[in-house]
Motif scaffolding. Structure first.
Motif, PDB file in Angstrom:
ATOM      1  N   ASN A 182      36.525 -34.752 -17.784  1.00 15.81           N
ATOM      2  CA  ASN A 182      35.631 -33.983 -18.203  1.00 15.81           C
ATOM      3  C   ASN A 182      33.934 -34.482 -18.299  1.00 15.81           C
ATOM      4  O   ASN A 182      32.902 -34.026 -18.771  1.00 15.81           O
ATOM      5  CB  ASN A 182      35.639 -33.382 -19.639  1.00 15.81           C
ATOM      6  CG  ASN A 182      36.923 -32.466 -19.675  1.00 15.81           C
ATOM      7  OD1 ASN A 182      36.802 -31.585 -18.831  1.00 15.81           O
ATOM      8  ND2 ASN A 182      37.717 -32.455 -20.680  1.00 15.81           N
ATOM      9  N   THR A 183      33.996 -35.839 -17.601  1.00 11.15           N
ATOM     10  CA  THR A 183      32.687 -36.472 -17.507  1.00 11.15           C
ATOM     11  C   THR A 183      31.777 -35.815 -16.494  1.00 11.15           C
ATOM     12  O   THR A 183      32.359 -34.970 -15.442  1.00 11.15           O
ATOM     13  CB  THR A 183      32.972 -37.957 -17.096  1.00 11.15           C
ATOM     14  OG1 THR A 183      33.540 -37.887 -15.677  1.00 11.15           O
ATOM     15  CG2 THR A 183      33.658 -38.860 -18.149  1.00 11.15           C
ATOM     16  N   ILE A 184      30.514 -36.036 -16.598  1.00  8.82           N
ATOM     17  CA  ILE A 184      29.447 -35.210 -15.653  1.00  8.82           C
ATOM     18  C   ILE A 184      28.544 -36.077 -14.759  1.00  8.82           C
ATOM     19  O   ILE A 184      28.483 -37.446 -15.265  1.00  8.82           O
ATOM     20  CB  ILE A 184      28.758 -34.379 -16.372  1.00  8.82           C
ATOM     21  CG1 ILE A 184      27.979 -35.241 -17.607  1.00  8.82           C
ATOM     22  CG2 ILE A 184      29.775 -33.448 -17.313  1.00  8.82           C
ATOM     23  CD1 ILE A 184      26.480 -35.481 -17.108  1.00  8.82           C
ATOM     24  N   SER A 185      28.018 -35.344 -13.836  1.00  7.42           N
ATOM     25  CA  SER A 185      26.939 -36.105 -13.251  1.00  7.42           C
ATOM     26  C   SER A 185      25.871 -35.053 -13.066  1.00  7.42           C
ATOM     27  O   SER A 185      26.249 -33.886 -13.442  1.00  7.42           O
ATOM     28  CB  SER A 185      27.498 -36.457 -11.667  1.00  7.42           C
ATOM     29  OG  SER A 185      28.383 -37.713 -11.812  1.00  7.42           O
ATOM     30  N   TYR A 186      24.784 -35.177 -12.570  1.00  8.09           N
ATOM     31  CA  TYR A 186      23.482 -34.253 -12.677  1.00  8.09           C
ATOM     32  C   TYR A 186      22.943 -34.585 -11.211  1.00  8.09           C
ATOM     33  O   TYR A 186      22.664 -35.716 -10.753  1.00  8.09           O
ATOM     34  CB  TYR A 186      22.952 -34.293 -13.723  1.00  8.09           C
ATOM     35  CG  TYR A 186      22.046 -35.529 -14.199  1.00  8.09           C
ATOM     36  CD1 TYR A 186      20.938 -35.950 -13.617  1.00  8.09           C
ATOM     37  CD2 TYR A 186      22.756 -36.499 -14.909  1.00  8.09           C
ATOM     38  CE1 TYR A 186      20.191 -36.959 -13.618  1.00  8.09           C
ATOM     39  CE2 TYR A 186      21.863 -37.799 -15.123  1.00  8.09           C
ATOM     40  CZ  TYR A 186      20.905 -38.104 -14.743  1.00  8.09           C
ATOM     41  OH  TYR A 186      20.079 -39.203 -14.767  1.00  8.09           O
ATOM     42  N   LEU A 187      22.209 -33.504 -10.820  1.00 11.33           N
ATOM     43  CA  LEU A 187      21.419 -33.616  -9.801  1.00 11.33           C
ATOM     44  C   LEU A 187      20.073 -32.795  -9.927  1.00 11.33           C
ATOM     45  O   LEU A 187      20.200 -31.623 -10.464  1.00 11.33           O
ATOM     46  CB  LEU A 187      21.886 -32.766  -8.577  1.00 11.33           C
ATOM     47  CG  LEU A 187      21.246 -32.712  -7.174  1.00 11.33           C
ATOM     48  CD1 LEU A 187      20.954 -33.965  -6.595  1.00 11.33           C
ATOM     49  CD2 LEU A 187      22.033 -31.632  -6.270  1.00 11.33           C
ATOM     50  N   ILE A 188      18.761 -33.475  -9.786  1.00  5.49           N
ATOM     51  CA  ILE A 188      17.751 -32.882 -10.211  1.00  5.49           C
ATOM     52  C   ILE A 188      16.752 -32.432  -8.640  1.00  5.49           C
ATOM     53  O   ILE A 188      16.837 -33.526  -7.841  1.00  5.49           O
ATOM     54  CB  ILE A 188      16.694 -33.715 -11.039  1.00  5.49           C
ATOM     55  CG1 ILE A 188      17.462 -33.880 -12.195  1.00  5.49           C
ATOM     56  CG2 ILE A 188      15.501 -32.914 -11.452  1.00  5.49           C
ATOM     57  CD1 ILE A 188      16.932 -34.751 -13.243  1.00  5.49           C
TER      58      ILE A 188
END
Length: 277
Positions: free
Chosen positions: A104-110
């Motif tokens: 359930n860990t996450i990454s992000y993109l901006i």
């Protein structure tokens, strides 16, 4: 070995295991930055945190509001558009598993793009709409979130384009008005300003919240969250929709009915006073 458009010799496609691409397992926020300031920062941050919790994503300990702000502003600065920018952050669950994720860990993109104007402008162009009835929005909590599963909005956009419409009004399974393609809808009847409640399945819009607060301060105007039926639209004096990037956009025509833009114009002025002060 993957096959991308018939090519099995290419390096592994980064989307092959991306859960946002495979399952729409992601949420996003689209924000406006003016003069190096993120508009409605706190509202955006807490909506994103709430969305991640609802989807059982693991929020990193360092994902504070200050970290959120710094990451967004540094991206915009690198793009050279601190004066006025549209920036989107997409948060997705990390690779692994099928429907059941392995983590359930996450990454992000901006991603940031420049905007032409710092202030909100009420566009004078015509905006004709009609109902979209091929598919319906469900009256449930997931419908209120900004997830990457927007197939209904995509197909409705194609429908609008094929029928020479500027936008479509989306309905729920009870055939009540929910929103338009790009934002929350507001209807003026006499001195009563009405927008559908979140329980109808509409997006929990940031600008929706701000506009309700602004409109409640206007003398002689009653602001309510009530169910809107398609029949009610024919009795409206004014229709408009809202989102953080465009601000307020008037709807000028629904079928044979044409609408004024007076209240929308006044609200744009008050909105600009709010963001510039």
């Amino acid at each position: 070995m993957d096959n991308c458009n018939g090519d099995t010799t290419a390096l592994e496609n980064k989307l092959t295991h991306n859960r946002s691409f495979l399952y729409g397992d992601a949420v996003f926020e689209t924000l406006k930055i003016v003069q190096g300031k993120i508009l409605f920062l706190e509202d955006h941050y807490f909506r994103l945190m709430a969305s991640m919790r609802i989807l059982r994503m693991e929020i990193p300990m360092d994902f504070t509001m200050e970290f959120f702000e710094e990451q967004l502003l540094s991206t915009v600065k690198n793009e050279g558009c601190l004066d006025s920018a549209r920036v989107r952050i997409t948060v997705y669950r990390n690779d692994g598993g099928y429907y059941l994720p392995l983590t359930n860990t996450i990454s992000y993109l901006i991603h940031a793009t420049p905007l032409q104007s710092q202030v909100y402008v009420l566009e004078s162009k015509s905006c004709e709409v009609d109902l979209y009835k091929d598919f319906y929005i469900s009256k449930q909590l997931l419908s209120t979130l900004k997830t990457t599963n927007k197939v209904l909005h995509v197909t409705a956009s194609i429908y609008a384009n094929e029928n020479d419409l500027d936008n479509c009004i989306l309905l729920n399974e009870s055939k009540n008005v929910v929103e338009v393609l790009q934002g929350n809808i507001f209807m003026l009847q006499g001195t009563k300003l009405i927008t559908p409640p979140i329980s109808e399945g509409c997006c929990n819009g940031i600008l929706r919240k701000q506009l309700i607060a602004l409109a409640k301060k206007m003398e002689g105007l009653e602001v309510v969250e009530e169910i809107i039926s398609p029949f009610d639209l024919q009795k409206a004096d004014e229709l408009f929709y809202t989102n953080v990037i465009k601000g307020i956009q008037s709807i000028t025509k629904y079928r044979k009915k044409e609408f004024k833009t007076d209240l929308a114009s006044s609200l744009v002025e008050k909105l600009n006073e709010l963001i510039l002060n």
